[in-house]
Write an enzyme that holds these catalytic residues in place. Structure first.
Site, short mmCIF file in Angstrom:
data_model
loop_
_atom_site.label_atom_id
_atom_site.label_comp_id
_atom_site.label_asym_id
_atom_site.label_seq_id
_atom_site.Cartn_x
_atom_site.Cartn_y
_atom_site.Cartn_z
N GLN A 339 113.64 55.10 -37.85
CA GLN A 339 113.86 56.51 -37.52
C GLN A 339 113.63 56.74 -36.03
O GLN A 339 112.58 56.37 -35.49
CB GLN A 339 112.92 57.39 -38.33
CG GLN A 339 113.08 57.26 -39.84
CD GLN A 339 112.10 56.27 -40.45
OE1 GLN A 339 111.85 55.19 -39.90
NE2 GLN A 339 111.53 56.63 -41.60
N GLN A 361 119.51 55.75 -36.82
CA GLN A 361 118.90 56.37 -37.99
C GLN A 361 118.20 57.68 -37.60
O GLN A 361 117.45 57.72 -36.64
CB GLN A 361 117.89 55.43 -38.65
CG GLN A 361 117.27 55.99 -39.91
CD GLN A 361 116.42 54.97 -40.67
OE1 GLN A 361 116.41 53.79 -40.34
NE2 GLN A 361 115.72 55.42 -41.69
N ASP A 362 118.48 58.75 -38.37
CA ASP A 362 117.85 60.06 -38.14
C ASP A 362 118.18 60.61 -36.75
O ASP A 362 117.29 61.01 -36.00
CB ASP A 362 116.33 59.97 -38.31
CG ASP A 362 115.91 59.76 -39.75
OD1 ASP A 362 116.81 59.59 -40.61
OD2 ASP A 362 114.71 59.75 -40.03
N ASP A 383 121.20 58.70 -42.55
CA ASP A 383 120.63 60.05 -42.51
C ASP A 383 120.89 60.69 -41.14
O ASP A 383 119.98 61.21 -40.49
CB ASP A 383 119.14 60.03 -42.83
CG ASP A 383 118.84 59.39 -44.18
OD1 ASP A 383 119.76 59.31 -45.02
OD2 ASP A 383 117.69 58.97 -44.38
N ARG A 451 122.46 61.92 -49.32
CA ARG A 451 121.52 61.55 -50.38
C ARG A 451 120.37 62.56 -50.39
O ARG A 451 120.04 63.16 -49.35
CB ARG A 451 120.99 60.13 -50.18
CG ARG A 451 120.25 59.89 -48.86
CD ARG A 451 119.69 58.47 -48.83
NE ARG A 451 119.00 58.18 -47.57
CZ ARG A 451 118.19 57.13 -47.39
NH1 ARG A 451 117.98 56.28 -48.40
NH2 ARG A 451 117.60 56.93 -46.23
#
Length: 545
Positions: A339, A361-362, A383, A451
Site C-alpha cells: 500500500q 496499490q492503493d 484497490d 471487491r
C-alpha cells in the site's frame, strides 16, 4: 320473525359493513394515527442498532426522555462526543507506552483520527443547534466521516500488526454510539426531501454564489488556468528567488495568513519531492499547477517502508472545500512495496479537476465526506480507488497497470462499514483501460471492477467505457464469501468489450440497473447534492445522467 330479532340482525350486518370499510381504507393506504413516541429513554434506545451502550451512557448522563426523534438524535450526538473526548484523552496518555516504531505509527494515526471524529461530531452538534443552512444530509455526511475515522484507526493498527496493543484501549463504544446516530438521522432523512430536491440536468454554473465569495474570487474560479495563476496569493517555484520553494511552506503560510475566503496557491512547473498536508482547520485552499504533466508532487512512502496506509500518502487533505487543478500527485514506492497512497482526501466538498494520481496499490484514498473528480487520470494496480467517501468520478480515465507477478488488479475497494452511511464510489461517463505494459500481458493478469473492503461496500459504475481487460465475472470476492449479500455493486448502461453483464457474479448484492430513475440516485445531483455546492467552485459538472 320478532321485531327485536330483525333489529339484532340489522345491527350485526351494520357492524360487519363498518369493519369491512375500516379494513379496506386501512389496507388502501389511508394513514392511521402515528404510534405514540416512547415514554422513557430505554424505549428510545430499543429503536437503535446498539441499544445497550445507548441505555448505559444515557443513564450515566441522567438525561430526560426526548419528546421527538430529532431531540433523541441530538442527545445521541452529545453522548458520542463525550465518549470520543474520553477516548482521545486516553489515547494521548497511552502514547508513552509505544516502545517501537510500529506502535508509534498506529498510535499517531489514532490520535489524529479521534481528533477528526471530535471535529465531525462538533460540526453535527453545531448544525443541529445554530446553523440555519444545516441539512439532515450534512449530518449523515459528518457522522459517516466520524465513524470512518475510527475504522481507519483500527486499519492502521492492522497495517502495523499491533491491533491487540491499540484497539482495546481506544474503542470506548464510540463506534456503536455514532452508528446509533446514523440510524436515527437516516429516519429523519427519509421523512424530508432535503437530498432529492435537485434538477438532474447539466448545469451551466450560473447559480447564485454565496456571500463569502467575492467578485474577484468568482472571476478567478471561472477564469482560465493562466488567469487564476496570475491572481494567486501564494506562488511556489523552484526558482532561486522564490519566496516559497516547497508546497508545504505555502500551505502553512496560507493557514497563518489573514486572507479571507479562498486562498489560491499557484505551484509552478517542476517536480516537488515532498509530503504535503492540509490540516482540518486550513479551509478553502486551492492548488493550481501548470498542468498535470508539468507540476508534480511526489514521494515514496509505503506500508513496507514502515508507514500506515493512511500516513503513506504523498498528499493528505482534511481542510474543508479543498480544490486542486492541473497537478499530479504521485507515489513512486512501486508495485512490490504494498500500500502506497498518492493522495488521501477527507476534505468535505472537495474538488479535483484535471489532476493525475499515479501509484500502484492503493493509489487514491477517498477517505471520507463529499468529493468530486472531473477529467482526472488515475493509474494503479490493486484497490486503485479505495475508501469510504461519497465520491463521484465524472469523465475520468482509470488506467490499470502491470502488477507484480501473480497479482490480480482491482479497480475499487469501497469501505462502507455501516448500512446507514451515505457513502460510496460512483464512476460516471468515464473510461477504464489498460496501459501498454498490461496490454502486452494479455489474459495472464486478471482485472476486476472492485471487491468489498467492508460489509456494506457500495460501488456503482454507469455509462462508462469498460475495456477488454476486465474479467467477465466483473467483481472479486474478499476473503471467501464475506459481504456478498450485504454489499451493493451495480452497473448501468456501460459499454465496451468488458461491459457485458451476462456472465457477471451472481451475488445477492450485485445489481444490473435498468431503470434510469434508480441510476439517477447515484448522480452528482443526488448522491453528493452537487448542485448545492459545486457551482461555487467554477468546475464544470453534469448533475444528472
Amino acid at each position: 320473525m320478532p321485531y327485536y330479532s330483525s333489529l339484532k340482525i340489522s345491527l350485526f350486518i351494520f357492524l360487519i359493513l363498518i369493519s369491512f370499510i375500516v379494513c379496506t381504507f386501512s389496507e388502501s393506504g389511508v394513514p392511521e394515527d402515528p404510534p405514540s413516541p416512547p415514554t422513557d429513554i430505554n424505549q428510545w434506545c430499543d429503536t437503535v442498532p446498539h441499544p445497550e451502550p445507548c441505555k448505559f451512557f444515557m443513564a450515566q448522563k441522567m438525561l430526560k426522555p426526548p419528546k421527538e426523534k430529532s431531540e433523541f438524535r441530538k442527545m445521541i450526538v452529545e453522548v458520542a462526543l463525550d465518549r470520543a473526548s474520553h477516548a482521545q484523552s486516553h489515547i494521548w496518555g497511552w502514547g508513552i507506552r509505544c516502545d517501537d516504531h510500529k506502535k508509534r505509527a498506529a498510535w499517531a494515526d489514532c490520535v489524529r483520527l479521534y481528533d477528526h471524529t471530535i471535529i465531525q461530531l462538533n460540526y453535527t452538534l453545531n448544525g443541529l443547534t445554530t446553523n440555519s443552512s444545516f441539512t439532515n444530509f450534512d449530518a449523515q455526511t459528518w457522522l459517516s466521516a466520524a465513524l470512518t475515522n475510527l475504522e481507519t484507526c483500527l486499519g492502521g493498527s492492522e497495517d502495523m500488526n499491533v491491533t491487540t496493543f491499540i484497539w482495546p484501549h481506544v474503542s470506548y463504544n464510540v463506534s456503536d454510539l455514532i452508528s446509533n446516530g446514523l440510524a436515527v438521522n437516516e429516519g429523519l432523512i427519509q421523512s424530508d426531501n432535503s437530498t432529492t430536491n435537485v434538477n438532474n440536468n447539466t448545469t451551466n454554473n450560473n447559480e447564485t454564489y454565496p456571500s463569502w465569495l467575492s467578485v474577484n474570487e468568482r472571476r478567478l474560479l471561472l477564469g482560465l488556468r493562466s488567469l487564476a495563476a496570475k491572481k494567486a496569493t501564494f506562488v511556489v517555484s523552484k526558482g532561486r528567488n522564490a519566496r516559497y520553494k516547497t508546497i508545504q511552506s505555502a500551505i502553512d503560510a496560507a493557514a497563518r495568513s489573514n486572507v479571507r475566503g479562498r486562498k489560491v496557491i499557484h505551484v509552478r512547473r517542476g517536480v516537488y519531492r515532498e509530503n504535503i498536508y492540509v490540516g482540518p482547520y486550513n479551509n478553502d485552499i486551492t492548488l493550481i499547477g501548470d498542468g498535470m504533466r508539468n507540476t508534480i508532487v511526489t514521494s515514496s512512502r509505503s506500508v513496507r517502508s514502515g508507514y500506515t496506509t493512511y500516513n503513506s500518502a504523498t498528499a493528505g487533505v482534511d481542510g474543508l472545500r479543498f480544490i486542486a487543478r492541473d497537478i499530479t500527485f504521485r507515489n513512486t514506492a512501486g508495485p512490490e512495496n504494498g500500500q502506497a497512497v498518492a493522495l488521501r482526501s477527507g476534505s468535505d466538498l472537495s474538488v479535483f479537476y484535471k489532476c493525475a494520481f499515479l501509484g500502484y496499490q492503493d493509489t487514491l484514498f477517498v477517505h471520507s465526506q463529499r468529493q468530486f473528480y472531473k477529467m482526472c487520470y488515475i493509474y494503479g494496480t490493486i484497490d486503485i480507488i479505495f475508501g469510504n467517501a461519497a465520491a463521484v468520478f465524472q469523465n475520468c480515465m482509470i488506467v490499470v497497470r502491470k502488477p507484480i507477478w501473480g497479482q490480480a488488479n482491482v479497480i475499487t475497494a469501497q469501505g462502507r462499514a455501516d448500512p446507514n452511511q451515505n457513502t460510496g464510489i460512483v464512476i460516471h461517463s468515464s473510461r477504464i483501460m489498460a496501459d501498454n505494459a498490461l496490454l502486452k500481458m494479455g489474459r495472464s493478469v486478471t482485472t476486476y471492477l472492485g471487491r468489498p473492503w467492508q460489509q456494506y461496500s457500495r460501488t456503482i459504475i454507469m455509462k462508462t467505457y469498460i475495456g477488454p481487460l476486465v474479467d467477465s465475472a466483473g467483481w472479486m470476492p474478499w476473503n471467501g464469501n464475506q459481504f456478498l449479500n450485504t454489499l451493493y455493486y451495480a452497473e448501468y448502461a456501460n459499454f465496451g468489450p468488458g461491459s457485458k453483464v451476462r456472465r457477471r457474479v451472481k451475488w445477492g448484492g450485485f445489481h444490473v440497473i435498468k431503470n434510469p430513475g434508480v441510476a439517477s440516485l447515484f448522480t452528482v445531483g443526488q448522491f453528493i447534492a452537487g448542485k448545492t455546492w459545486l457551482p461555487t467552485t467554477g468546475i464544470p459538472f453534469s448533475a444528472g445522467l
